[in-house]
Design a protein around this motif. Structure first.
Motif, PDB file in Angstrom:
ATOM      1  N   GLN A  15      10.386  -3.073   2.566  1.00 13.63           N
ATOM      2  CA  GLN A  15      11.620  -3.229   1.803  1.00 13.63           C
ATOM      3  C   GLN A  15      11.393  -3.998   0.499  1.00 13.63           C
ATOM      4  OE1 GLN A  15      14.937  -2.270   2.476  1.00 13.63           O
ATOM      5  NE2 GLN A  15      14.085  -0.965   4.070  1.00 13.63           N
ATOM      6  N   GLY A  16      10.200  -4.561   0.340  1.00 11.55           N
ATOM      7  CA  GLY A  16       9.888  -5.313  -0.874  1.00 11.55           C
ATOM      8  C   GLY A  16      10.666  -6.610  -0.995  1.00 11.55           C
ATOM      9  N   GLY A  24      16.728  -5.512  -0.409  1.00 11.49           N
ATOM     10  CA  GLY A  24      15.692  -4.509  -0.149  1.00 11.49           C
ATOM     11  C   GLY A  24      16.108  -3.211  -0.795  1.00 11.49           C
ATOM     12  N   ILE A  25      15.538  -2.133  -0.268  1.00  9.84           N
ATOM     13  CA  ILE A  25      15.943  -0.834  -0.771  1.00  9.84           C
ATOM     14  C   ILE A  25      17.371  -0.571  -0.300  1.00  9.84           C
ATOM     15  CG2 ILE A  25      15.480   1.636  -0.660  1.00  9.84           C
ATOM     16  CD1 ILE A  25      12.499   0.906  -0.489  1.00  9.84           C
ATOM     17  N   GLU A  27      20.978  -2.227   0.723  1.00  8.41           N
ATOM     18  CA  GLU A  27      21.580  -3.387   0.083  1.00  8.41           C
ATOM     19  C   GLU A  27      22.000  -4.511   1.020  1.00  8.41           C
ATOM     20  OE1 GLU A  27      24.707  -2.098  -2.617  1.00  8.41           O
ATOM     21  OE2 GLU A  27      23.613  -0.201  -2.779  1.00  8.41           O
ATOM     22  N   GLU A  72       7.415   9.669  -0.939  1.00  9.39           N
ATOM     23  CA  GLU A  72       8.666   8.993  -0.585  1.00  9.39           C
ATOM     24  C   GLU A  72       8.839   7.713  -1.416  1.00  9.39           C
ATOM     25  OE1 GLU A  72       9.018   8.028   3.594  1.00  9.39           O
ATOM     26  OE2 GLU A  72      10.727   6.706   3.192  1.00  9.39           O
ATOM     27  N   TYR A  73       7.719   7.036  -1.682  1.00 15.35           N
ATOM     28  CA  TYR A  73       7.749   5.812  -2.472  1.00 15.35           C
ATOM     29  C   TYR A  73       7.193   6.051  -3.871  1.00 15.35           C
ATOM     30  CZ  TYR A  73       9.169   2.237   0.925  1.00 15.35           C
ATOM     31  OH  TYR A  73       9.884   1.444   1.779  1.00 15.35           O
ATOM     32  N   PHE A  74       7.652   5.231  -4.799  1.00 15.39           N
ATOM     33  CA  PHE A  74       7.187   5.318  -6.180  1.00 15.39           C
ATOM     34  C   PHE A  74       6.580   3.979  -6.586  1.00 15.39           C
ATOM     35  CE2 PHE A  74      10.333   8.566  -5.552  1.00 15.39           C
ATOM     36  CZ  PHE A  74       9.799   9.654  -6.213  1.00 15.39           C
ATOM     37  N   PRO A  76       7.601   1.523  -8.505  1.00 11.29           N
ATOM     38  CA  PRO A  76       8.426   0.320  -8.324  1.00 11.29           C
ATOM     39  C   PRO A  76       8.428  -0.168  -6.872  1.00 11.29           C
ATOM     40  CG  PRO A  76       9.593   1.881  -9.701  1.00 11.29           C
ATOM     41  CD  PRO A  76       8.363   2.589  -9.211  1.00 11.29           C
ATOM     42  N   ASP A  77       8.370   0.754  -5.921  1.00  9.41           N
ATOM     43  CA  ASP A  77       8.351   0.360  -4.506  1.00  9.41           C
ATOM     44  C   ASP A  77       7.031  -0.318  -4.165  1.00  9.41           C
ATOM     45  OD1 ASP A  77      10.866   1.732  -4.093  1.00  9.41           O
ATOM     46  OD2 ASP A  77       9.705   3.584  -4.222  1.00  9.41           O
ATOM     47  N   LEU A  79       5.040  -1.909  -6.256  1.00 10.61           N
ATOM     48  CA  LEU A  79       4.982  -3.220  -6.907  1.00 10.61           C
ATOM     49  C   LEU A  79       5.798  -4.234  -6.142  1.00 10.61           C
ATOM     50  CD1 LEU A  79       5.328  -2.536 -10.718  1.00 10.61           C
ATOM     51  CD2 LEU A  79       3.392  -3.493  -9.467  1.00 10.61           C
ATOM     52  N   THR A  80       6.980  -3.817  -5.765  1.00  7.80           N
ATOM     53  CA  THR A  80       7.883  -4.720  -5.079  1.00  7.80           C
ATOM     54  C   THR A  80       7.296  -5.138  -3.734  1.00  7.80           C
ATOM     55  OG1 THR A  80       9.590  -3.433  -6.158  1.00  7.80           O
ATOM     56  CG2 THR A  80      10.319  -5.006  -4.535  1.00  7.80           C
TER      57      THR A  80
END
Ligand code: B12
Lengths: 232, 510
Positions: A15-16, A24-25, A27, A72-74, A76-77, A79-80
């Protein structure tokens, strides 16, 4: 208890969430413990650092990597998530120091070379290296060769990572290699480079040990070099 | 409320209010004098009853009438023409609900190309270094029923396609005038659950087609509520002539209470003036003529202002779609329709290019970026059309779907509001106090909510070759594998029982 804490760490890496204040992803989870709190709780409950690292933080990061590969993830995900791992590592640092294993996978000095202000790519590499379990000291941008080498010596670094985005500044990378040689540190410290104008060929030309075309390559190259080359 | 299409928040008004009124006035003057040349007797008598002055004449072998249409007949028709028209669909969630006073734009296909052009990947060996490389080879075939079924199925799976107009002409040996319409409508309706709009080639087939639609909708009343098919009538032959057979169809459809597009397609430079003033005044007069006849036949019947003004190519007088004037004409017409509060059928996205590629992309992206700014209700011809509507390419349609997705995204709301302003200040504060001063963390929510556009999905891996067509071909093949959403078996068998002329090979349950 133990399983639940470790699971929570994995989930919060996904969830970063560095700590309870992060969202997280999804809210709804602000206020709930994040990676920092969960790692602290795990330590308080006597779970050893190795377990937290391998079964919690690294496993979470591994799953993030898989999600990235399947689309599924990019970035930003990634990095977080890496930031969340870093938050966990920070909590563990005093414990690791106590165990004499404070360097994790190894100590890395990162910098953008002199006269170059570009740092988006370098930051990405730093954060991802931290997420992969390296202990990274980031010196920032426009860093003279002498300062880089000085820091590498002080920090007892295993690896120096250099970034340059201008073909006018990439030549400054060679100065770092020379400076390390001059100080007799070249055998102990590996050098990897990256940034758009650089290449594998350029790395060999200036006597660096490796080149990474992106942050994933950076991790791969760093891991290979430190495995192969006499990590203390 | 219809969720399909995209709302264009502030439509671009190319013409000022005075200019719109001037065009209106000019069209009305043209309708009075010289008036229209009408070849259809019943239309003439309807117009005469509404106050038109009529003068009989002969045009070659045919009876014809000069009809001077008075302003009040036009006003009357515009008063009774509804501003809300619904295009029904097999899946009612796919209905296209048009409201001339709103600015929701829908994209659809069209229209009867003679050729189907498909990519066939082939491996070539370089003469330079013996290296093997795959290139897209184009295979062109005459349109047939099977291609029509495939294109309707494809259209069902293109998420940005909102309505379907058949895009391949059927030229099978067993297709004749007597069975063409029923087969074309069945092939379409049996493969797509979105609104179907189409023309009728043979008046005798109209009733059979409507009967088929009633079986699908569940009855006469149900069809009026959910018209799973609507019609297009090209009632005007530019300049300003009303064609007998089409007028007959127009009147019949109006009396059935089914939606109909009045489509007129003058060519600037040959069958209409080439300048914007002249073109729009004439095409507007032509569209109004169709609306007047439609409303005289059945006041209040659902009707759509259809203008397909194109420009002539100066070296051979072919239609030309990918030019700025095309956008001028179409944007102005959208404004005229909104002024009259009648839903508008417009055009964009035709490639003059013969094959997919750089030229096609330039032409298409140009018109379907520009025309939607004027917010017509329907934009047809937007998928897969090449060679000035002569050719349909499924790969091109897949690409158009993506490009239209970009256009729809372009018109999303800005999200600028007080709450977002507070959030912005908070995030900037946080980021400025963080080690790397990076906003990546905050991009995730937008990303998850579909708020971040995905980029170009057909990018190749090779450094020395544009592989877009190969990627499009892969995607098309994947979409072809999607299970078709055919009509239920009982509906199909009732349709086959009651509709002579349907080709047995079209029955998915046979
Ligand atoms: C953003 C940007 C800027 C921003 C920098 C903001 C910031 N915080 O970094 C600003 C506006 C400040 C800027 C300024 C300038 N820029 Co500039 N900039 C760029 C741009 C558009 C993107 C760079 C970037 O962030 N890429 C995204 C990141 C994620 O990619 P990356 O940096 O390549 O990093 C990845 C890999 O390279 C690798 N990597 C990077 N570092 C490292 C390190 C290691 C150890 C490893 C293993 C891997 C690795 O991993 C990263 C992650 O995948 C590039 C164009 C380009 N295509 O690169 C021009 C570009 C680099 N800039 C250029 C120029 C000319 C300038 C200016 C001189 C412009 C001017 N006239 O003022 C100044 C120079 C300022 C200075 N002294 O440095 C030129 C350089 C031309 C050249 N051949 O030298 C470029 C190529 C643009 C162009 N085509 O003209 N720039």
């Amino acid at each position: 208890m133990k399983d639940k804490l470790i699971e929570g760490i994995v989930e919060n890496v996904l969830q970063g969430r560095r700590n309870k204040d992060d969202e997280g992803i999804e809210e709804e989870n602000i206020g709930e413990p994040g990676v920092a709190e969960l790692v602290q709780e795990a330590l308080d409950n006597g779970i050893d650092t190795n377990t937290i690292l391998l079964e919690g933080l690294s496993k979470g990061m591994e799953q993030v990597g898989q999600k990235y590969e399947t689309g599924e993830y990019f970035i930003p995900d990634m990095l977080t998530a890496a930031e969340a791992v870093e938050a966990g590592m920070t909590v563990m640092e005093p414990y690791l120091a106590g165990e004499g294993t404070s360097e994790g996978k190894g100590k890395v000095i990162m910098a953008t070379v002199e006269k170059d202000l570009h740092d988006i790519g370098k930051n990405l590499v730093s954060i991802m290296l931290k997420g992969a379990g390296f202990n990274v000291v980031d010196l920032g941008i426009d860093v003279p060769a002498a300062r880089i080498v000085e820091a590498a010596e002080e920090e007892n670094a295993d690896l120096v990572g250099l970034s340059a985005l201008l073909n006018t500044t990439m030549v400054n990378m060679e100065d770092v290699v020379k400076e390390l040689e001059k100080k007799g540190l070249r055998d102990k410290i590996k050098v990897i480079i990256g940034g758009a104008p650089t290449s594998d060929d350029f790395a060999s030309e200036i006597g660096a040990d490796g080149y990474g075309k992106d942050a994933f390559a950076a991790i791969r190259v760093a891991e290979e070099l430190l495995k192969a080359g006499g990590n203390k | 409320m219809s969720q399909r299409g995209v709302v264009v928040a502030k439509p671009y008004e190319r013409l000022s209010r005075e200019q719109v009124e001037l065009i209106n006035r000019t069209s009305l003057d043209i309708l009075k004098s010289p008036g229209i040349l009408c070849y259809h007797e019943e239309s003439v008598s309807l117009l005469e009853k509404a106050g038109a002055k009529v003068k009989a004449t002969r045009e070659g072998e045919h009876d014809a009438w000069w009809v001077s249409i008075p302003e009040k007949a036009v006003r009357q028709a515009l008063d009774t023409a509804p501003s809300k028209v619904t295009l029904g669909a097999r899946n009612p969630e796919n209905q296209v609900i048009m409201d001339a006073e709103e600015t929701r734009v829908h994209f659809g296909s069209g229209s009867e190309t003679n050729y189907w052009l498909e990519v066939e990947p082939e491996t070539f060996v370089s003469k330079q270094d013996g290296r093997e490389q795959v290139f897209p080879v184009m295979k062109k075939s005459r349109g047939n029923v099977s291609y029509l079924c495939r294109s309707a199925h494809l259209a069902n799976n293109l998420e940005n396609l909102d309505f379907f107009i058949r895009n391949v002409n059927v030229q099978d040996e067993d297709i004749t005038t007597d069975n063409k319409d029923v087969n074309v409508f069945f092939a379409s309706l049996n493969n797509i659950t979105k609104p179907v709009i189409g023309g009728i080639a043979d008046f005798e087939q109209l009733e059979k087609v409507v009967n088929m639609a009633e079986i699908i909708a569940g009855g006469k009343e149900e069809l009026i509520k959910n018209p799973v098919t609507s019609f297009i009538t090209s009632v005007i032959k530019s300049p300003l002539q009303v064609v007998a057979e089409t007028a007959e169809k127009l009147i019949a459809i109006a009396r059935m209470g089914l939606p109909v597009v009045i489509s007129t397609s003058p060519q600037g430079g040959s069958t209409a003036p080439i300048d914007e003033m002249g073109m729009v005044a004439q095409v507007n007069a032509e569209a109004l003529t169709g609306i007047v006849i439609n409303q005289l036949a059945n006041p209040g019947a659902p009707v759509i202002y259809g203008a397909v003004p194109v420009r002539a190519r100066m070296d051979d007088l072919h239609d030309m779609y990918g030019v700025p004037e095309f956008c001028h004409y179409n944007m102005a017409c959208a404004q005229m329709a909104r002024y009259y509060k009648v839903p508008c059928y417009s055009t964009a996205g035709v490639g003059d290019a013969k094959v997919p590629g750089v030229q096609a992309a330039v032409e298409k992206m140009f018109t379907y970026s520009a025309v939607p700014f004027a917010a017509p209700d329907l934009i047809h011809y937007a998928f897969g059309l090449l060679d000035k509507t002569q050719t349909f390419s499924p790969e091109q349609a897949v690409l158009d779907n993506h490009q239209i997705g970009m256009v729809k995204f372009l018109h999303r709301e800005s999200g600028v509001n007080a709450e977002a302003a507070d959030k912005t200040k908070q995030i900037v504060e946080e980021v400025m106090n963080s080690p790397y001063r990076m906003y990546a963390r905050y991009a995730r929510k937008m990303l998850r909510r579909g708020g971040v556009f995905g980029g170009f999905p057909f990018e190749g891996e090779n450094d020395d070759q544009d592989q877009t067509l190969l990627k499009l071909n892969e995607r098309f093949r994947q979409l072809e594998e999607v299970e078709p959403q055919h009509l239920p078996e009982d509906i199909c068998s009732r349709i086959f029982e009651q509709t002579p002329g349907l080709l047995p090979r079209l029955n998915p349950y046979a």
